[in-house]
Scaffold this active site. Structure first.
Site, PDB file in Angstrom:
ATOM      1  N   GLY A  74       0.930  -1.045   0.158  1.00 50.46           N
ATOM      2  CA  GLY A  74      -0.053  -0.025  -0.128  1.00 50.46           C
ATOM      3  C   GLY A  74       1.440   1.395   0.339  1.00 50.46           C
ATOM      4  O   GLY A  74       0.323   2.525  -0.545  1.00 50.46           O
ATOM      5  N   THR A  75       2.066   0.971   1.065  1.00 56.09           N
ATOM      6  CA  THR A  75       2.988   2.269   0.562  1.00 56.09           C
ATOM      7  C   THR A  75       3.383   2.965  -0.849  1.00 56.09           C
ATOM      8  O   THR A  75       3.008   4.512  -0.722  1.00 56.09           O
ATOM      9  CB  THR A  75       3.954   2.083   2.388  1.00 56.09           C
ATOM     10  OG1 THR A  75       3.320   1.716   2.857  1.00 56.09           O
ATOM     11  CG2 THR A  75       5.073   3.274   2.130  1.00 56.09           C
ATOM     12  N   ASN A 154      -8.690   3.221   8.053  1.00 55.79           N
ATOM     13  CA  ASN A 154      -8.134   2.553   9.215  1.00 55.79           C
ATOM     14  C   ASN A 154      -8.435   2.197  10.429  1.00 55.79           C
ATOM     15  O   ASN A 154      -7.760   1.083  11.160  1.00 55.79           O
ATOM     16  CB  ASN A 154      -6.041   1.949   8.808  1.00 55.79           C
ATOM     17  CG  ASN A 154      -5.429   3.692   8.912  1.00 55.79           C
ATOM     18  OD1 ASN A 154      -6.149   4.753   8.412  1.00 55.79           O
ATOM     19  ND2 ASN A 154      -4.941   4.166   9.585  1.00 55.79           N
ATOM     20  N   SER A 202      -3.722  -3.034  -0.690  1.00 48.50           N
ATOM     21  CA  SER A 202      -2.447  -4.451  -0.564  1.00 48.50           C
ATOM     22  C   SER A 202      -2.589  -5.839   0.457  1.00 48.50           C
ATOM     23  O   SER A 202      -3.605  -5.668   0.685  1.00 48.50           O
ATOM     24  CB  SER A 202      -2.295  -3.177   0.802  1.00 48.50           C
ATOM     25  OG  SER A 202      -1.071  -3.710   1.695  1.00 48.50           O
ATOM     26  N   ALA A 203      -1.884  -7.016  -0.454  1.00 49.73           N
ATOM     27  CA  ALA A 203      -3.034  -7.962   0.274  1.00 49.73           C
ATOM     28  C   ALA A 203      -2.636  -8.646   1.805  1.00 49.73           C
ATOM     29  O   ALA A 203      -4.015  -9.416   1.873  1.00 49.73           O
ATOM     30  CB  ALA A 203      -1.580  -8.882  -0.748  1.00 49.73           C
ATOM     31  N   HIS A 204      -2.205  -7.625   2.338  1.00 46.57           N
ATOM     32  CA  HIS A 204      -2.123  -8.446   4.154  1.00 46.57           C
ATOM     33  C   HIS A 204      -3.044  -8.136   4.415  1.00 46.57           C
ATOM     34  O   HIS A 204      -3.076  -8.357   5.599  1.00 46.57           O
ATOM     35  CB  HIS A 204      -0.818  -7.753   4.267  1.00 46.57           C
ATOM     36  CG  HIS A 204       0.480  -6.746   4.579  1.00 46.57           C
ATOM     37  ND1 HIS A 204      -0.254  -6.155   6.122  1.00 46.57           N
ATOM     38  CD2 HIS A 204       0.064  -5.205   3.964  1.00 46.57           C
ATOM     39  CE1 HIS A 204      -0.068  -4.908   6.142  1.00 46.57           C
ATOM     40  NE2 HIS A 204       0.436  -4.712   4.907  1.00 46.57           N
ATOM     41  N   CYS A 328       0.082   1.108  11.677  1.00 47.64           N
ATOM     42  CA  CYS A 328       1.824   0.869  11.548  1.00 47.64           C
ATOM     43  C   CYS A 328       2.579   2.392  12.393  1.00 47.64           C
ATOM     44  O   CYS A 328       3.381   2.559  11.778  1.00 47.64           O
ATOM     45  CB  CYS A 328       1.688   2.076   9.745  1.00 47.64           C
ATOM     46  SG  CYS A 328       0.564   1.269   8.625  1.00 47.64           S
TER      47      CYS A 328
HETATM   48  N1  PLP Z   1      -3.446   2.815   3.285  1.00 47.92           N
HETATM   49  C1  PLP Z   1      -3.927   2.874   4.647  1.00 47.92           C
HETATM   50  C2  PLP Z   1      -5.251   2.853   4.343  1.00 47.92           C
HETATM   51  C3  PLP Z   1      -2.971   1.923   5.292  1.00 47.92           C
HETATM   52  O1  PLP Z   1      -4.122   0.890   6.522  1.00 47.92           O
HETATM   53  C4  PLP Z   1      -2.555   1.290   5.207  1.00 47.92           C
HETATM   54  C5  PLP Z   1      -1.654   0.247   6.174  1.00 47.92           C
HETATM   55  O2  PLP Z   1      -2.116  -0.153   7.459  1.00 47.92           O
HETATM   56  C6  PLP Z   1      -1.508   1.811   3.985  1.00 47.92           C
HETATM   57  C7  PLP Z   1      -2.033   2.538   2.990  1.00 47.92           C
HETATM   58  C8  PLP Z   1      -0.138   0.844   3.790  1.00 47.92           C
HETATM   59  O3  PLP Z   1      -0.021  -0.245   3.459  1.00 47.92           O
HETATM   60  P1  PLP Z   1       1.059  -1.182   3.638  1.00 47.92           P
HETATM   61  O4  PLP Z   1       1.043  -1.493   5.100  1.00 47.92           O
HETATM   62  O5  PLP Z   1       1.361  -2.637   2.829  1.00 47.92           O
HETATM   63  O6  PLP Z   1       1.863  -0.930   2.990  1.00 47.92           O
END
Ligand code: PLP
Length: 389
Positions: A74-75, A154, A202-204, A328
């Site tokens: 996702g990032t 989130n 994002s898959a996880h 995060c």
């Molecule tokens: N965007 C949102 C809304 C998220 O909740 C997160 C991770 O918690 C991310 C992006 C980032 O995803 P990744 O952990 O795959 O980098």
């Protein structure tokens, strides 16, 4: 009470457990040899696995498979999408500014490749919903720009009015990116209804592996410019040898998530039970964003006088995993920028805990949490249980 034998995991918004079918698919791929760019049969097998997964991810997002670019999560997906330079019909398009909401994930808050002076923040109301009126006024006289708003938050699970935002973007000639990381597998993804040009998943978050995700565009003719350039992989949109095992696992998880968007029937019931239980234990419990539409799997709540940091440790000792604010940024419990944007006082925001559920959550998990919570409240703030709401 006999001691529970199993730990309880209620932190799916930080990362869902890997699904058994995903694990199996990945192990099979890890036994392969070959780079998907090679022309020999080993390479072609890897290529076949990637393209099969691409179709599955495309199905989850309701787009054609060429709209899907695999990235590391996702990032990276958000970093790629947040660029002032896009390609439309083969020609570069330059976007002037970035408009994003005040409650975005840190990977959007950083603004991606937009200069700080070009980033503008749109506030949310006290329920955590983007102020559409402010957004409309802010973007109406601007040169073509990018609007980035998440599908669902989130921390609170509050769902954003994407179709309205997409209509504003369309009306004023702006591009629209949706961070759908928490929505995939929990809400139907409909890029047409949202008029979204790009989204990130994002898959996880839905039982796939960590470290793999996608930027998905509505039309392959209109894409953000590459963030990682290199060997021309992913149709020149993302350089670097593909992580075939992760991609294959992502595909399997996407299939399961698509089925579940319709079938996660037990989760709303669990949330109702949880929130009723929380209030029965402590009438002063506040559930953030509860007046608005929220993801069925997410409950962000606080009890006055019970610090999230201490409660997290107490729950951990009971082998219950939950989160305070965004995972995060956990490790250090700071005040959530999401709750601050909703007007929650710092002291109370420090009490916020997040419970998030998913494909493997059971009624026993919720009951197990509700069994240990009264004892923790009694230890941390004995008055809390006797105060009226
Ligand atoms: N965007 C949102 C809304 C998220 O909740 C997160 C991770 O918690 C991310 C992006 C980032 O995803 P990744 O952990 O795959 O980098």
């Amino acid at each position: 009470m006999p001691r529970r034998s199993e730990p309880i995991y209620l932190d799916y918004n930080a990362g869902a457990p890997l699904r058994p079918a995903v694990r199996e698919s990945m192990i099979e791929v890890l036994n392969d040899t070959g780079n998907a760019s090679s022309v020999h049969s080993d390479g072609r097998r890897a290529r076949g696995r990637i393209e099969a997964a691409r179709e599955k991810v495309a199905r989850l997002c309701g787009v054609q498979s060429r709209s899907v670019t695999f990235v590391s999560g996702g990032t990276e997906g958000n970093m790629m999408a947040l660029t002032p330079v896009w390609q439309a019909q083969g020609a570069p398009v330059y976007l002037e500014k970035l408009f994003r909401s005040a409650i975005e994930h840190p990977s959007v808050v950083t603004g991606g490749r937009f200069a700080v002076s070009k980033q503008l923040v749109v506030p949310v109301d006290s329920d955590g919903v983007v102020r559409i009126d402010v957004l409309r006024d802010s973007v109406c006289d601007e040169e073509p720009s990018l609007i980035s708003v998440m599908a669902a938050n989130n921390e609170t699970g509050v769902i954003q009015p994407l179709a309205e935002i997409g209509a504003i973007a369309q009306e004023h000639g702006h591009f629209f990116h949706v961070d759908a990381v928490q929505a995939a597998g929990r809400l139907e993804i409909d890029m047409d209804a949202w008029q979204a040009d790009a989204l990130t998943i994002s898959a996880h978050k839905f039982g796939g592996p960590q470290g793999i995700g996608s930027v998905v565009v509505r039309s392959a003719a209109k894409t953000p410019s590459a963030l990682m350039v290199g060997g021309g992989q992913e149709s020149w949109r993302r350089g670097g040898t593909e992580n075939v095992a992760a991609i294959a696992g992502f595909g399997v998880a996407a299939d399961a998530a698509l089925e579940e968007t319709a079938n996660l029937r037990h989760v709303p019931e669990l949330k109702t039970r949880l929130e009723k239980g929380l209030r029965a234990i402590c009438p002063t419990t506040v559930v953030f964003g509860e007046k608005r539409e929220r993801l069925a799997n997410t409950c962000c709540f606080a009890v006055p006088g019970i610090s999230a940091e201490t409660a997290l440790i107490a729950l951990d000792l009971e082998r219950v995993s939950v989160s305070s604010g965004s995972a995060c940024s956990s490790g250090k419990v700071s005040v959530s920028h999401v709750l601050t944007a909703m007007g929650v006082e710092d002291d109370f925001a420090r009490c916020a805990l997040r419970i998030s559920m998913g494909w493997n959550t059971t009624r026993a998990d919720i009951e197990g949490f509700l069994d240990v919570w009264p004892g923790i409240v009694d230890r941390l703030n004995p008055d809390a249980r006797h105060k009226a709401a």
